[in-house]
Design a protein around this motif. Structure first.
Motif, PDB file in Angstrom:
ATOM      1  N   ARG A   1       0.850  -1.190   0.000  1.00  0.00           N
ATOM      2  CA  ARG A   1       0.000   0.000   0.000  1.00  0.00           C
ATOM      3  C   ARG A   1       0.888   1.243   0.000  1.00  0.00           C
ATOM      4  O   ARG A   1       2.123   1.146  -0.043  1.00  0.00           O
ATOM      5  CB  ARG A   1      -0.923  -0.008   1.219  1.00  0.00           C
TER       6      ARG A   1
ATOM      7  N   TYR B   1       5.119   1.515   0.364  1.00  0.00           N
ATOM      8  CA  TYR B   1       6.073   2.157  -0.549  1.00  0.00           C
ATOM      9  C   TYR B   1       7.015   3.068   0.233  1.00  0.00           C
ATOM     10  O   TYR B   1       8.242   3.008   0.077  1.00  0.00           O
ATOM     11  CB  TYR B   1       5.339   2.978  -1.609  1.00  0.00           C
TER      12      TYR B   1
ATOM     13  N   ASN C   1       0.665  -4.611  -5.684  1.00  0.00           N
ATOM     14  CA  ASN C   1       0.023  -3.390  -5.182  1.00  0.00           C
ATOM     15  C   ASN C   1      -1.312  -3.707  -4.526  1.00  0.00           C
ATOM     16  O   ASN C   1      -2.099  -4.520  -5.026  1.00  0.00           O
ATOM     17  CB  ASN C   1      -0.205  -2.408  -6.335  1.00  0.00           C
TER      18      ASN C   1
ATOM     19  N   ASP D   1      -5.917   0.727  -3.053  1.00  0.00           N
ATOM     20  CA  ASP D   1      -5.321   2.050  -3.253  1.00  0.00           C
ATOM     21  C   ASP D   1      -5.514   2.574  -4.676  1.00  0.00           C
ATOM     22  O   ASP D   1      -5.230   3.740  -4.943  1.00  0.00           O
ATOM     23  CB  ASP D   1      -3.823   2.009  -2.944  1.00  0.00           C
TER      24      ASP D   1
ATOM     25  N   VAL E   1      -0.267   6.689  -4.974  1.00  0.00           N
ATOM     26  CA  VAL E   1       0.292   5.407  -5.394  1.00  0.00           C
ATOM     27  C   VAL E   1       1.377   5.624  -6.442  1.00  0.00           C
ATOM     28  O   VAL E   1       2.460   5.039  -6.371  1.00  0.00           O
ATOM     29  CB  VAL E   1      -0.814   4.481  -5.953  1.00  0.00           C
TER      30      VAL E   1
ATOM     31  N   VAL F   1       5.238   4.496  -6.504  1.00  0.00           N
ATOM     32  CA  VAL F   1       5.838   3.664  -7.552  1.00  0.00           C
ATOM     33  C   VAL F   1       7.079   4.342  -8.125  1.00  0.00           C
ATOM     34  O   VAL F   1       8.144   3.726  -8.249  1.00  0.00           O
ATOM     35  CB  VAL F   1       4.810   3.374  -8.669  1.00  0.00           C
TER      36      VAL F   1
ATOM     37  N   ILE G   1       4.118  -5.551  -8.953  1.00  0.00           N
ATOM     38  CA  ILE G   1       5.369  -4.921  -8.529  1.00  0.00           C
ATOM     39  C   ILE G   1       6.281  -5.919  -7.816  1.00  0.00           C
ATOM     40  O   ILE G   1       7.492  -5.737  -7.782  1.00  0.00           O
ATOM     41  CB  ILE G   1       5.081  -3.692  -7.629  1.00  0.00           C
TER      42      ILE G   1
END
Length: 253
Positions: free
Chosen positions: A34, A38, A70, A74, A83, A87, A112
């Motif tokens: 989430r 990250y 991911n 989100d 988000v 990323v 991811i």
């Protein structure tokens, strides 16, 4: 040897005997990433990379899972900008690390969870691990410079197949393509990664850093720019009614 442990909200970082071990720690949701995750991974990577007590980085997931990718929640409800910042931030960080990064992968590496591996220096995956990049299935497009790095790693035809179909593939397939370095026994990916880390600790850190820098220097593209360009397409597709409907359907399953 002093051990340093730092608990972030979604990540645990332990630095011991020259190795910085980063654990994605959301096991109840298969370590899905989430917005907070990250931020925590970025902070942990930077802290380990800058620590004088750490020469080698290892990343794994809690309780025998790598990551389900991911957190789809989100991607709906107006969080897309946060988000996308996560990323861009995580791949910028990965592409700029000075020290070697080894991934220990068990069970699942989705989205991811797979594209991150393209940025690791070495990857050890356990038997039975399932990989997938389901971007097209969700109605979006590749991320994390995978449109460039995946084709370079496994060849354009195999990359086309995996990105266009979004199918699951095995650790054995990943090994045959050169996407990973080793297949370990189930439950042994982390131990195998730590064995590799101990081997690398025998090398002078300056040599490891210089070698990694030289390997990166001659890439035919700027990874950060590729990530940014991919995200523009990703965001445009994410805003479409069809993609939002697909993601909401997946959330209800």
């Amino acid at each position: 040897m002093t051990e340093i442990t730092k608990q972030f909200e979604d990540v645990v970082l332990t630095i011991s005997n020259g190795v910085g071990h980063i654990i994605i720690n959301r096991p109840k949701v298969l370590n899905a990433i989430r917005i907070q995750t990250y931020q925590d991974i970025i902070a942990a990577l930077n802290e380990a990379d800058q620590s004088e007590s750490c020469n080698i980085l290892v990343i794994s997931g809690a309780e025998g899972k790598f990551t389900a990718g991911n957190d789809l929640a989100d991607l709906v409800g107006g969080k897309a900008d946060q988000v996308m910042a996560g990323v861009q931030g995580i791949f910028d960080t990965l592409s700029q690390l000075n020290k070697p990064l080894i991934a220990a992968v068990e069970s699942v590496a989705v989205g991811i969870g797979t594209t991150m591996l393209l940025h690791c220096d070495m990857v050890i995956a356990a038997e039975g691990t399932k990989f997938r990049m389901p971007f097209a299935n969700l109605g979006v497009s590749p991320e994390g410079a995978s449109s460039a790095l995946l084709a370079s790693a496994i060849g354009p035809k195999a990359a086309n197949e995996l990105l266009l179909t979004g199918r699951f593939f095995s650790a054995e397939e990943a090994l045959n393509w050169g996407l990973i370095n080793q297949v370990a026994e189930t439950g042994e990916a982390l131990n195998s990664a730590m064995t590799v880390a101990k081997q690398l600790l025998k090398q002078p850190l300056a040599s490891l850093v210089a070698t990694k820098s030289e390997l990166r220097k001659y890439l035919p593209y700027d990874v950060s720019k590729v990530v940014a360009e991919e995200l523009k397409t990703f965001v445009g597709l994410l805003a479409s009614d069809e993609t939002q409907a697909r993601i909401n359907f997946m959330l209800k399953r």
